[in-house]
Each structure stands twice: as structure tokens, then as C-alpha cells.
Write a protein that holds these residues in place. Sequence first.
Motif, PDB file in Angstrom:
ATOM      1  N   THR A 133     -32.834  13.215 -33.047  1.00  0.00           N
ATOM      2  CA  THR A 133     -33.152  13.313 -34.475  1.00  0.00           C
ATOM      3  C   THR A 133     -31.859  13.217 -35.266  1.00  0.00           C
ATOM      4  O   THR A 133     -30.806  13.689 -34.818  1.00  0.00           O
ATOM      5  CB  THR A 133     -33.881  14.629 -34.796  1.00  0.00           C
TER       6      THR A 133
ATOM      7  N   SER B 279     -30.229  12.463 -39.592  1.00  0.00           N
ATOM      8  CA  SER B 279     -30.456  12.153 -41.012  1.00  0.00           C
ATOM      9  C   SER B 279     -29.128  11.725 -41.619  1.00  0.00           C
ATOM     10  O   SER B 279     -28.097  12.378 -41.407  1.00  0.00           O
ATOM     11  CB  SER B 279     -31.017  13.372 -41.754  1.00  0.00           C
ATOM     12  N   ARG B 280     -29.144  10.609 -42.335  1.00  0.00           N
ATOM     13  CA  ARG B 280     -27.922  10.033 -42.906  1.00  0.00           C
ATOM     14  C   ARG B 280     -28.246   9.344 -44.239  1.00  0.00           C
ATOM     15  O   ARG B 280     -29.389   8.958 -44.486  1.00  0.00           O
ATOM     16  CB  ARG B 280     -27.308   8.980 -41.969  1.00  0.00           C
TER      17      ARG B 280
ATOM     18  N   MET C 246     -39.353   6.894 -38.979  1.00  0.00           N
ATOM     19  CA  MET C 246     -38.137   6.713 -39.774  1.00  0.00           C
ATOM     20  C   MET C 246     -38.524   6.365 -41.201  1.00  0.00           C
ATOM     21  O   MET C 246     -39.332   5.457 -41.426  1.00  0.00           O
ATOM     22  CB  MET C 246     -37.251   5.619 -39.191  1.00  0.00           C
TER      23      MET C 246
ATOM     24  N   PHE D 150     -36.233  11.004 -46.371  1.00  0.00           N
ATOM     25  CA  PHE D 150     -36.275  12.398 -45.925  1.00  0.00           C
ATOM     26  C   PHE D 150     -36.556  13.297 -47.126  1.00  0.00           C
ATOM     27  O   PHE D 150     -35.647  13.687 -47.850  1.00  0.00           O
ATOM     28  CB  PHE D 150     -34.941  12.753 -45.278  1.00  0.00           C
TER      29      PHE D 150
END
Length: 266
Positions: free
Chosen positions: A205, A207-208, A254, A257
Motif C-alpha cells: 500500500t 500514497s503519493r 488505485m 485518496f
Amino acid sequence: MSMTDLSSSSVQRDACVSGDEHQQRENLFTLLKQALKARGFTYARLAAEMNMSELSIKRLFKEKDCKMSRLLEVCSIIGLSIDELIQMQQRFRHMPEYLPESVEAALAADKQLFLILILLVSQVDIPTVGSLMEVDQARLYLYLRELEKLGIIELRSGVGFRFRVSLPIQWRMGGQLADLIKGINKRYIAHCLDHEKDSEYAFTTASRLMSKSSVLQIQNHLRRVREEFDYLSSQDQMFYKVEELQFYKLVFGMGPFPVDVILADE
């Protein structure tokens, strides 16, 4: 054990002549050639087994002779059942289709019934379904009868059946099954997290901050992973005995977020 009974000549004939006949033949013979190669059969060896000339065998595959008698003979020689071959061919043939909303509602009301259908669609044979679901033969038969009443399958003699709907099936993510599908996938992701160090599991997992072009590139890679998953699983089901296979699940997601949504109380 084969999961379907395709002894009916009408079912066998339909496998060769319905829909886009040319593409069906292309797919069918592509799979048959892969099966020959995997089992170590050359055209010369197959010709000897069939008491034909190697030239005739080459012509059969070049012209894609779809006579059922020929297919049955080839499949018998290489140890592949015709129903397994046709099931693999049908996977090439169909685009995902929705079931009627009323059927989705019935499946949503019975989680076990839905999971049994998922296993059957995944080409798991009936005895293995009973084992995985831990239900006895009598109880499993009642579930199969319910799927038949919903118009999804048609039971045959013994433990055979055929699908009455096109495969693969697509589920309405915003429909009656939404909560059930979400719950299944949440529990599976939690299961993968719990077994993250187990060599049989792969979980990651991240997040970027990313550009839309980079996101699109990765999403295209993920779609290819799904295609490879479908392709390899189809090959495995063709070339391995069912007891040599294990049921696996692939899940990935994907997108943006939404921190407020993720952190909100359920």
C-alpha cells in the motif's frame, strides 16, 4: 473431474458455430495448439496417434477444421476433455455481462449462494466447491437448484451443469450486491494484511502526490496484470489437475485518496 457436462451435441455444436465463428475458431485452435505444446505433442506424433499424415494434421490446424469428431479425437489423445477446451474458448468469446437486477438481489440475500456462484464461475468443480464451502452433498445440491431457479445454471445428470448466462459475469458495484462485495473484499484485504509475511501473499500500500499521466500509466499496468491473471489461471485450469490447484484472489485499487472519507467513522 470436469465441472460441466457438455455431452449434448447441440451444446457442442453451438461452441463452434454461434457468434463470431471465425474468431471462435481462431481462439479454439490457439488453445488447442497450446495444449499440444504443453503436453509434448508434435504434429508428427499427433498424426501417428490419429493414423493420419503429418501434412493432414498441419492442414487441419491451418484450416481450423471445427468438426466436433476431430476435436474429440485430438482431445482424447492428449488427455484433455472437450468441455475444458470449450470453457477456455468461451472465456475469449464473451465480454462481461450483468445479471438481471432481480437475480443480484436474490444473491445479495444469501452470501453462501453468492460465494458458491463465484467459485463455479472461477471454474472450481462441484465437489471442490462443497469442500471449500464446508457443505454436504445434499445441502450443496439445494444451492445448485437455487441457482438453476434463478436461471444462472442448468443442472445435468450426475454432478454436471452448464451455465445459462454468458461468462464472465460483471457485478453492479452500486447495485444490490454492493455491500456484500465490499464486505468480502474488506475482509480479504484484512486477511492479506494479517498474512503479509507469508510467502503465499503479496500486499503493498502507498500514497503519493502524482500527475494524472503517471497515474494513467500505472493503471494501465494494473489492467495488464489483471489480463495476465485471467490468462494464466485459464492455462493452469487446462493443464493441471484440479487437486494440484489452489483458489487465489486478486484485489487492487488505485485512485484519488479521500482522506476525510477514509478517516470517517463507519
